[in-house]
Design an enzyme around this catalytic site. Structure first.
Site, PDB file in Angstrom:
ATOM      1  N   TYR A 115      -6.762   5.794   4.344  1.00 23.16           N
ATOM      2  CA  TYR A 115      -6.812   4.626   3.111  1.00 23.16           C
ATOM      3  C   TYR A 115      -5.879   2.940   3.288  1.00 23.16           C
ATOM      4  O   TYR A 115      -6.328   2.428   3.457  1.00 23.16           O
ATOM      5  CB  TYR A 115      -6.699   5.141   1.907  1.00 23.16           C
ATOM      6  N   CYS A 151     -25.448   2.754 -14.481  1.00 28.28           N
ATOM      7  CA  CYS A 151     -24.302   4.412 -13.900  1.00 28.28           C
ATOM      8  C   CYS A 151     -25.104   5.367 -14.319  1.00 28.28           C
ATOM      9  O   CYS A 151     -25.620   5.398 -15.833  1.00 28.28           O
ATOM     10  CB  CYS A 151     -23.177   3.979 -14.203  1.00 28.28           C
ATOM     11  N   LEU A 188      10.782   5.379  -7.528  1.00 28.39           N
ATOM     12  CA  LEU A 188       9.232   6.069  -7.541  1.00 28.39           C
ATOM     13  C   LEU A 188       9.236   7.362  -6.556  1.00 28.39           C
ATOM     14  O   LEU A 188       7.888   7.225  -6.871  1.00 28.39           O
ATOM     15  CB  LEU A 188       8.993   4.993  -6.187  1.00 28.39           C
ATOM     16  N   GLY A 189       9.606   7.776  -6.179  1.00 25.18           N
ATOM     17  CA  GLY A 189       9.344   9.100  -6.077  1.00 25.18           C
ATOM     18  C   GLY A 189       9.046   9.436  -4.549  1.00 25.18           C
ATOM     19  O   GLY A 189       8.544   8.413  -3.860  1.00 25.18           O
ATOM     20  N   TYR A 190       8.101  10.693  -3.882  1.00 20.90           N
ATOM     21  CA  TYR A 190       7.529  11.038  -2.628  1.00 20.90           C
ATOM     22  C   TYR A 190       8.350  10.137  -1.930  1.00 20.90           C
ATOM     23  O   TYR A 190       7.626   9.315  -1.100  1.00 20.90           O
ATOM     24  CB  TYR A 190       5.944  10.325  -3.120  1.00 20.90           C
ATOM     25  N   ASP A 244      -9.997   6.600  -1.945  1.00 19.26           N
ATOM     26  CA  ASP A 244      -9.451   6.967  -2.493  1.00 19.26           C
ATOM     27  C   ASP A 244      -9.730   7.691  -3.532  1.00 19.26           C
ATOM     28  O   ASP A 244     -10.787   7.620  -4.603  1.00 19.26           O
ATOM     29  CB  ASP A 244      -7.891   5.709  -2.447  1.00 19.26           C
ATOM     30  N   CYS A 258     -12.963   1.295 -14.768  1.00 20.40           N
ATOM     31  CA  CYS A 258     -13.948   3.038 -14.591  1.00 20.40           C
ATOM     32  C   CYS A 258     -12.529   3.722 -14.945  1.00 20.40           C
ATOM     33  O   CYS A 258     -12.087   4.617 -13.439  1.00 20.40           O
ATOM     34  CB  CYS A 258     -14.856   2.733 -13.934  1.00 20.40           C
ATOM     35  N   THR A 301       0.758   5.569  -6.907  1.00 18.34           N
ATOM     36  CA  THR A 301       1.955   4.814  -7.795  1.00 18.34           C
ATOM     37  C   THR A 301       1.421   3.780  -8.683  1.00 18.34           C
ATOM     38  O   THR A 301       0.469   2.812  -8.385  1.00 18.34           O
ATOM     39  CB  THR A 301       2.697   4.172  -6.847  1.00 18.34           C
ATOM     40  N   GLU A 327       0.475  -1.482   0.388  1.00 24.75           N
ATOM     41  CA  GLU A 327      -0.728  -0.160   0.339  1.00 24.75           C
ATOM     42  C   GLU A 327       1.136   1.153  -0.171  1.00 24.75           C
ATOM     43  O   GLU A 327       0.393   2.266  -0.737  1.00 24.75           O
ATOM     44  CB  GLU A 327      -0.670   0.043   1.013  1.00 24.75           C
TER      45      GLU A 327
HETATM   46  S1  SF4 Z   1     -19.808   2.581 -16.188  1.00 28.36           S
HETATM   47 FE1  SF4 Z   1     -19.953   4.068 -15.179  1.00 28.36          FE
HETATM   48  S2  SF4 Z   1     -19.032   2.873 -12.986  1.00 28.36           S
HETATM   49 FE2  SF4 Z   1     -18.436   1.212 -15.117  1.00 28.36          FE
HETATM   50  S3  SF4 Z   1     -16.762   2.213 -16.517  1.00 28.36           S
HETATM   51 FE3  SF4 Z   1     -18.619   3.399 -16.932  1.00 28.36          FE
HETATM   52  S4  SF4 Z   1     -17.912   5.131 -15.797  1.00 28.36           S
HETATM   53 FE4  SF4 Z   1     -17.734   3.868 -14.728  1.00 28.36          FE
END
Ligand code: SF4
Length: 358
Positions: A125, A213, A85-87, A143, A197, A48, A42
């Site tokens: 997170y 969606c 890796l930075g940061y 996140d 997504c 990254t 993590e």
């Molecule tokens: S349908 Fe909606 S939640 Fe699924 S990838 Fe597309 S934008 Fe993202």
């Protein structure tokens, strides 16, 4: 905006089903139950991408298989392993936490969310990730991936970087969490955000959430998630003088209060704008140099983007007959061969590799 119980249930069901049936993202830290290894993955993966972090994770777990091994490591070896890796604050906190866990907690990571959160470098997170993956605690991760999936799926337009936005997303994420298998649920939403997504060109045709969606159905994918603040990027101009005398080079360890703490660098003159070699030669330090001086300007210029800064670097080899007195802290002369043992920021590694110092 009210989200019905049925919508929330359906979201969780579809996400979890996708994770067990179709998600084939195979990474070595997945299904890991060891808190030390989860924590390492993590910390490495913050800011990254998984493919970039993968060799670092393998190197760290091979070199330091337990938290006790990492706790007794030499700082410079660890920074060297982290190089690229930075940061670098992450690396500093990594060492501090490893030493604290090894010495004060008998090598055992806390098994509560609050206990984890109290450790240096562990925010909500990472604490939620360790708590759910290692101990099965019902704690949802939140996140950038989660903001994106939730804002698009439920059509949330509140900026995620405001107090109100953070509260809305945190509460919704916790509500959606599959409490019976929090680790699998958290892994599912992280993977969906990373592989389906995605910030641009999401693969909606492969998404289990497509039917419901809101962003997809209203063609507003590119408008979500909303961020309130525009990021200001500061430009910085670094002029590195490679002071070389008797096959040795002057190297300084960067101190705290700025980027790249604990990494090394040659003599640096930072200027508020790009500087010419003539301007640099008028610098107070340069004018104090004595003896025969030969300066070569290198063709290679590097740039490095950090979250809030853009670094532009120029390089000059300055060959000297006598070593000057240098009034900068943490500096020393090292043989050119020794450079390989020290940790440098990416911009300098590129330069050294290009000029066959490494
Ligand atoms: S349908 Fe909606 S939640 Fe699924 S990838 Fe597309 S934008 Fe993202």
């Amino acid at each position: 905006m009210e989200i019905s119980k049925a919508s929330k249930k359906s979201f969780t069901r579809q996400l979890v089903a996708w994770h067990s049936n179709d998600n084939n993202r195979d990474l070595p830290w997945k299904n890991e139950r060891d808190a030390y290894r989860i924590w390492l993955s993590e910390v490495i993966l913050q800011q990254t991408r998984a493919q970039q972090g993968l060799p670092y994770y393998i190197n760290f777990t091979t070199t330091y298989p337990t938290v006790a091994d990492l706790a007794i490591a030499d700082d410079n070896d660890v920074f060297r392993l982290w190089q690229g890796l930075g940061y670098y604050n992450r690396c500093k906190n990594l060492l501090a936490t490893a030493r604290y866990v090894a010495r004060e907690l008998n090598g055992k990571f806390p098994d509560t969310y609050d206990g984890l959160l109290a450790l240096k470098g562990i925010g909500p997170y990472t604490a939620a990730a360790i708590a759910s993956f290692a101990y099965g605690l019902p704690q949802a991760v939140v996140d950038g991936n989660v903001y994106r999936v939730l804002s698009r799926c439920f059509g949330i337009e509140t900026p995620f970087d405001t107090t109100a936005g953070k509260k809305i997303f945190a509460e919704l994420a916790q509500d959606l969490l599959d409490k019976k298998d929090s680790g699998a649920y958290n892994q599912a939403i992280m993977d969906l955000g990373a592989t389906v997504c995605t910030p641009s060109n999401p693969k909606c045709e492969q998404c289990p959430l497509q039917k419901e969606c809101i962003a997809y159905n209203n063609n507003i994918i590119n408008l979500l998630p909303v961020r309130s603040k525009k990021m200001v990027v500061r430009k910085r101009f670094f002029n590195y003088l490679l002071l070389i005398c008797d096959n040795e080079i002057w190297i300084q360890k960067r101190s705290s209060g700025d980027i790249w703490e604990n990494l090394h660098q040659p003599y640096l003159i930072e200027t508020p704008a790009p500087a010419t070699i003539e301007e640099l030669k008028r610098n107070e330090f340069y004018t104090s140099l004595t003896g025969n001086i030969q300066v070569t300007e290198h063709q290679l210029k590097t740039t490095q983007r950090l979250t809030h800064q853009q670094i532009y670097a120029n390089f000059y080899t300055v060959s000297l007959q006598e070593k000057p007195i240098i009034k900068k802290e943490n500096g020393t002369w090292v043989s050119i061969d020794e450079l390989k043992r020290l940790a440098f920021p990416k911009t300098l590694v590129s330069f050294f590799k290009n000029n066959l110092y490494f």
